[in-house]
Design a protein around this motif. Sequence first.
Motif, PDB file in Angstrom:
ATOM      1  N   GLY A  61      -4.326  22.843   8.144  1.00 54.86           N
ATOM      2  CA  GLY A  61      -4.418  23.890   9.150  1.00 54.86           C
ATOM      3  C   GLY A  61      -4.139  23.422  10.561  1.00 54.86           C
ATOM      4  N   THR A  62      -3.805  22.133  10.728  1.00 59.34           N
ATOM      5  CA  THR A  62      -3.478  21.619  12.054  1.00 59.34           C
ATOM      6  C   THR A  62      -1.975  21.375  12.159  1.00 59.34           C
ATOM      7  N   TYR A  63      -1.476  21.432  13.389  1.00 56.32           N
ATOM      8  CA  TYR A  63      -0.054  21.220  13.648  1.00 56.32           C
ATOM      9  C   TYR A  63       0.136  19.788  14.136  1.00 56.32           C
ATOM     10  N   GLY A  64       1.194  19.148  13.658  1.00 58.41           N
ATOM     11  CA  GLY A  64       1.475  17.794  14.088  1.00 58.41           C
ATOM     12  C   GLY A  64       2.851  17.342  13.654  1.00 58.41           C
ATOM     13  N   THR A  65       3.121  16.086  13.947  1.00 58.41           N
ATOM     14  CA  THR A  65       4.387  15.453  13.586  1.00 58.41           C
ATOM     15  C   THR A  65       4.088  14.255  12.716  1.00 58.41           C
ATOM     16  N   VAL A  66       4.825  14.140  11.633  1.00 56.01           N
ATOM     17  CA  VAL A  66       4.671  13.000  10.740  1.00 56.01           C
ATOM     18  C   VAL A  66       5.984  12.223  10.717  1.00 56.01           C
ATOM     19  N   THR A  67       5.858  10.912  10.788  1.00 57.85           N
ATOM     20  CA  THR A  67       7.005  10.021  10.677  1.00 57.85           C
ATOM     21  C   THR A  67       6.700   9.059   9.548  1.00 57.85           C
ATOM     22  N   GLY A  68       7.612   8.986   8.591  1.00 57.54           N
ATOM     23  CA  GLY A  68       7.360   8.108   7.463  1.00 57.54           C
ATOM     24  C   GLY A  68       8.605   7.815   6.662  1.00 57.54           C
ATOM     25  N   SER A  69       8.413   7.026   5.636  1.00 61.12           N
ATOM     26  CA  SER A  69       9.499   6.637   4.749  1.00 61.12           C
ATOM     27  C   SER A  69       9.478   7.503   3.506  1.00 61.12           C
ATOM     28  N   ALA A  70      10.611   8.146   3.223  1.00 58.96           N
ATOM     29  CA  ALA A  70      10.745   8.919   1.992  1.00 58.96           C
ATOM     30  C   ALA A  70      10.887   7.908   0.867  1.00 58.96           C
ATOM     31  N   SER A  71       9.763   7.608   0.232  1.00 55.20           N
ATOM     32  CA  SER A  71       9.714   6.500  -0.718  1.00 55.20           C
ATOM     33  C   SER A  71      10.406   6.787  -2.037  1.00 55.20           C
ATOM     34  N   GLY A  72      10.566   8.047  -2.389  1.00 52.43           N
ATOM     35  CA  GLY A  72      11.146   8.363  -3.688  1.00 52.43           C
ATOM     36  C   GLY A  72      10.164   8.147  -4.815  1.00 52.43           C
TER      37      GLY A  72
END
Length: 100
Positions: A61-72
């Motif tokens: 329910g919170t808004y944010g930005t995620v940065t990560g590795s699409a690990s597969g």
Amino acid sequence: MKKAAIVIIATMVLGFASGARAQQVTVSGCAEAGVEKDCIVLKDGEKLYNITHASPKPVVGTYGTVTGSASGGVDTCQQGTLLKPAQWKLDPGKVCANKQ
């Protein structure tokens, strides 16, 4: 001749290894409850990302930005592209319409 073969093999191995690197993804939106218990997902247009393992842990329910590795990879959530490792940054200036 033997040295040339070693160089070619080493180049191929390094090429395959660099091609296998996970893709970096940065998306923003509302954290939503996944289908499975304790799973958290984020929709970006037609794409769905599993952000369950982001740090700090996103709150549904919170808004944010995620940065990560699409690990597969896959995990128990079995939903969306798994981002692991991932960083979550809350944006308190934005509100989610369907806060859960």
